[in-house]
Write a protein that holds these residues in place. Structure first.
Motif, mmCIF file in Angstrom:
data_model
loop_
_atom_site.group_PDB
_atom_site.id
_atom_site.type_symbol
_atom_site.label_atom_id
_atom_site.label_comp_id
_atom_site.label_asym_id
_atom_site.label_seq_id
_atom_site.Cartn_x
_atom_site.Cartn_y
_atom_site.Cartn_z
ATOM 1 N N ASP A 44 0.838 -1.208 0.000
ATOM 2 C CA ASP A 44 0.000 0.000 0.000
ATOM 3 C C ASP A 44 0.872 1.257 0.000
ATOM 4 O O ASP A 44 1.900 1.285 0.678
ATOM 5 C CB ASP A 44 -0.841 0.073 1.291
ATOM 6 C CG ASP A 44 -1.831 -1.070 1.404
ATOM 7 O OD1 ASP A 44 -2.208 -1.643 0.367
ATOM 8 O OD2 ASP A 44 -2.219 -1.386 2.553
ATOM 9 N N VAL A 45 0.454 2.275 -0.731
ATOM 10 C CA VAL A 45 1.101 3.592 -0.603
ATOM 11 C C VAL A 45 0.306 4.381 0.431
ATOM 12 O O VAL A 45 -0.883 4.622 0.257
ATOM 13 C CB VAL A 45 1.100 4.357 -1.948
ATOM 14 C CG1 VAL A 45 1.514 5.809 -1.730
ATOM 15 C CG2 VAL A 45 2.039 3.706 -2.941
ATOM 16 N N ARG A 46 0.993 4.735 1.529
ATOM 17 C CA ARG A 46 0.367 5.558 2.571
ATOM 18 C C ARG A 46 0.952 6.955 2.493
ATOM 19 O O ARG A 46 2.107 7.120 2.119
ATOM 20 C CB ARG A 46 0.674 4.978 3.963
ATOM 21 C CG ARG A 46 -0.025 3.657 4.208
ATOM 22 C CD ARG A 46 0.428 3.042 5.525
ATOM 23 N NE ARG A 46 -0.221 1.772 5.731
ATOM 24 C CZ ARG A 46 -1.371 1.608 6.383
ATOM 25 N NH1 ARG A 46 -1.980 2.648 6.928
ATOM 26 N NH2 ARG A 46 -1.925 0.428 6.514
ATOM 27 N N LEU A 51 -1.506 15.853 4.043
ATOM 28 C CA LEU A 51 -1.401 16.397 2.686
ATOM 29 C C LEU A 51 -2.553 17.354 2.408
ATOM 30 O O LEU A 51 -3.697 16.935 2.507
ATOM 31 C CB LEU A 51 -1.409 15.229 1.693
ATOM 32 C CG LEU A 51 -1.244 15.567 0.213
ATOM 33 C CD1 LEU A 51 0.130 16.156 -0.056
ATOM 34 C CD2 LEU A 51 -1.447 14.328 -0.636
ATOM 35 N N PRO A 52 -2.354 18.631 2.064
ATOM 36 C CA PRO A 52 -1.048 19.268 2.009
ATOM 37 C C PRO A 52 -0.467 19.452 3.405
ATOM 38 O O PRO A 52 -1.182 19.469 4.396
ATOM 39 C CB PRO A 52 -1.338 20.613 1.350
ATOM 40 C CG PRO A 52 -2.764 20.889 1.634
ATOM 41 C CD PRO A 52 -3.442 19.551 1.704
ATOM 42 N N GLU A 146 -6.445 16.757 1.826
ATOM 43 C CA GLU A 146 -6.494 15.671 0.845
ATOM 44 C C GLU A 146 -6.287 14.321 1.516
ATOM 45 O O GLU A 146 -6.925 13.334 1.139
ATOM 46 C CB GLU A 146 -5.414 15.918 -0.218
ATOM 47 C CG GLU A 146 -5.510 14.976 -1.391
ATOM 48 C CD GLU A 146 -4.632 15.393 -2.561
ATOM 49 O OE1 GLU A 146 -3.902 16.407 -2.446
ATOM 50 O OE2 GLU A 146 -4.675 14.712 -3.590
ATOM 51 N N ALA A 147 -5.400 14.275 2.487
ATOM 52 C CA ALA A 147 -5.149 13.006 3.184
ATOM 53 C C ALA A 147 -4.490 13.284 4.513
ATOM 54 O O ALA A 147 -3.772 14.271 4.675
ATOM 55 C CB ALA A 147 -4.238 12.121 2.343
ATOM 56 N N ARG A 148 -4.738 12.369 5.435
ATOM 57 C CA ARG A 148 -4.055 12.425 6.726
ATOM 58 C C ARG A 148 -2.811 11.563 6.654
ATOM 59 O O ARG A 148 -2.767 10.595 5.886
ATOM 60 C CB ARG A 148 -4.982 11.924 7.836
ATOM 61 C CG ARG A 148 -6.029 12.942 8.254
ATOM 62 C CD ARG A 148 -5.349 14.131 8.911
ATOM 63 N NE ARG A 148 -6.242 15.278 9.052
ATOM 64 C CZ ARG A 148 -5.816 16.497 9.326
ATOM 65 N NH1 ARG A 148 -4.516 16.766 9.434
ATOM 66 N NH2 ARG A 148 -6.661 17.487 9.471
ATOM 67 N N MET A 170 3.593 13.446 -4.242
ATOM 68 C CA MET A 170 3.086 14.565 -3.439
ATOM 69 C C MET A 170 2.967 14.168 -1.972
ATOM 70 O O MET A 170 3.073 15.011 -1.080
ATOM 71 C CB MET A 170 1.726 15.024 -3.978
ATOM 72 C CG MET A 170 1.852 15.765 -5.304
ATOM 73 S SD MET A 170 0.260 16.003 -6.091
ATOM 74 C CE MET A 170 -0.454 17.277 -5.074
ATOM 75 N N ALA A 171 2.761 12.877 -1.736
ATOM 76 C CA ALA A 171 2.628 12.398 -0.358
ATOM 77 C C ALA A 171 3.979 12.042 0.250
ATOM 78 O O ALA A 171 4.045 11.446 1.321
ATOM 79 C CB ALA A 171 1.699 11.191 -0.325
#
Ligand SMILES: Nc1nc2c(c(=O)[nH]1)N[C@H]1C(S)=C(S)[C@@H](COP(=O)(O)OP(=O)(O)OC[C@H]3O[C@@H](n4cnc5c(N)ncnc54)[C@H](O)[C@@H]3O)O[C@H]1N2
Ligand code: MOO
Length: 403
Positions: A44-46, A51-52, A146-148, A170-171
């Protein structure tokens, strides 16, 4: 210990599932993030960050400390790449660029063209010229929107698109863990096949070289070779024995004709049969065998039988299993007319599909004799018709094509 194999003439669904289940996922390797496009993700890509990372402005303009202007211009512009140290009071404004980190105390951002600056020097002020701005957090992109941090962004088993690799970078990722490719060799058996030009009596133009290397690559296999093998037991056995590819696809020689040597050749090289023919049409004589971690998929010489029974039913799920991907999904649709199938065999039928007010209808194509390709060439999906066939407006399972 007795083996559950070989499966002799299993149903289409069991053959499709088994080709996936017997394949254990290959090793993985680490590649630079941009090289991941087209590869299958092994872990998995975490997100490595919220983000940002920062709370930033979405517009060039003014960050203001309160809802009511005018606001006094303070020093310390928040340009992109530069973190302003200013803390705004409700009557302050600071110049900010798109992507600039918003200073603490920011109420909202007003885009530049909705403002007017007056006064000069230390007594410069900004006022809003449109009632619509500012409002609370206007044009502010919050940190973590966008993501934690640690959230899964792309699950293992996904074939990576350019958008996936951009997201991973970006992550915070520089490299990605992807599956090693399975090597694949294609052996075309048969004396009558002609590789170029106009076929004359007793000959057929080869239907496999023009499609299978690219087709196998679409399935994620790395084609290492393509060989044309004469119709003799020795040549067939020799070809199987000398292939070191993980997946060996052969075409022709699966039936019981005087020159059909595949079964004997497989036995001679010590391959164990996993699936020996399938209760389906076209594509009944397709087979799957293994020797250690090497797989042999025997496709019939008939082009449509090889495509539907071989590539779609056996090679695609096998490739998915080797790459750690899910079994290709079956969706459902309604039939626009009745579709026949033999009493005891599943029939795979190339179809065109139409979306009518949100319901998919499938229509059988002509040109579906097992020696033809015209039906499949015009299809946008393949319907899985149960033994006995179906009537008009009945629900059927549908497989997407690989292209
Ligand atoms: N007595 C029986 N005969 C056949 C049976 C059976 O059960 N009993 N099954 C039939 C079915 S179903 C199929 S499918 C075919 C399978 O044939 P093979 O895999 O043994 O292949 P060939 O006999 O070599 O060729 C069949 C057909 O395909 C043409 N062909 C072969 N290679 C190519 C190629 N590279 N490009 C285009 N076309 C190719 C070949 O000329 C034949 O017309 O067996 C039935 N018979
Ligand atoms: O399986 Mo064969 O493909 O019916 O012609």
């Amino acid at each position: 210990m007795t083996s559950e194999f070989p499966l002799i003439e299993p149903t289409w669904h069991i053959a499709h599932q088994t080709a996936h289940t017997v394949a254990a996922a290959l090793h993985s390797r680490r590649v630079p993030v941009a090289d991941g496009v087209g590869q299958v993700l092994a872990t998995d890509v975490r997100s490595l960050i919220d983000l940002p990372y920062d709370t930033t402005s979405a517009m060039d303009g003014w960050a203001v400390g309160g809802s009511q202007g005018p606001w006094r211009v303070v020093d310390g512009a928040a340009l992109a790449g530069h973190v302003s140290q200013v803390t705004l009071t409700p009557k302050d404004a600071v110049l900010i660029a798109t992507g600039g980190v918003v200073p603490s105390g920011t109420f909202g951002v007003i885009r530049r063209e909705f403002t007017e600056v007056f006064g000069d020097g230390a007594d410069s002020f900004v006022r809003a010229t449109h009632e619509s701005e500012p409002f609370a957090n206007s044009h502010v992109r919050p940190c973590g929107d966008e993501a934690r941090r640690d959230e899964i962004l792309v699950p293992a088993g996904t074939r990576l698109s350019p958008a996936h690799t951009a997201l991973a970078a970006m992550a915070g990722h520089d490299t990605l863990e992807v599956r090693c490719a399975a090597s694949c060799e294609i052996l075309v058996l048969g004396d009558e096949v002609l590789r170029s030009g106009i076929p004359r009596s007793g000959q057929v133009r080869d239907a496999f070289e023009p499609q299978f290397a690219a087709y196998a690559a679409l399935l994620g296999l790395e084609v290492s070779g393509f060989r044309f093998i004469p119709d003799t037991l020795e040549a067939t056995t020799q070809a199987l024995a000398t292939s070191s590819a993980r997946v060996v696809i052969s075409t022709g020689g699966t039936a019981a004709g005087p020159k059909d040597f595949l079964h004997t050749a497989l036995e001679t090289v010590g391959a164990q049969m996993v699936i020996d023919s399938i209760a389906m049409r076209p594509g009944h004589p397709n087979l799957l065998a293994r020797r250690g971690d090497q797989f042999f998929v025997g496709l019939p010489g008939n082009p449509l039988s090889a495509s539907l029974g071989g590539m779609l039913t056996l090679v695609r799920p096998l490739a998915c299993g080797l790459l750690g991907m899910e079994l290709p999904e079956l969706t459902s649709a309604l039939t626009s007319t009745s579709i026949k199938a033999p009493a005891h065999d599943t029939r795979l039928v190339p179809v065109t599909s139409q979306n009518r007010s949100g319901t998919f209808f499938v229509t059988e194509l002509p040109w579906l004799n097992s020696g033809m390709m015209r039906g499949l060439a015009n299809a946008d999906a393949v319907a899985v018709i149960p033994p006995g066939g179906v009537g008009e407006r009945e629900v059927v399972e549908v497989l997407a094509l690989a292209w």
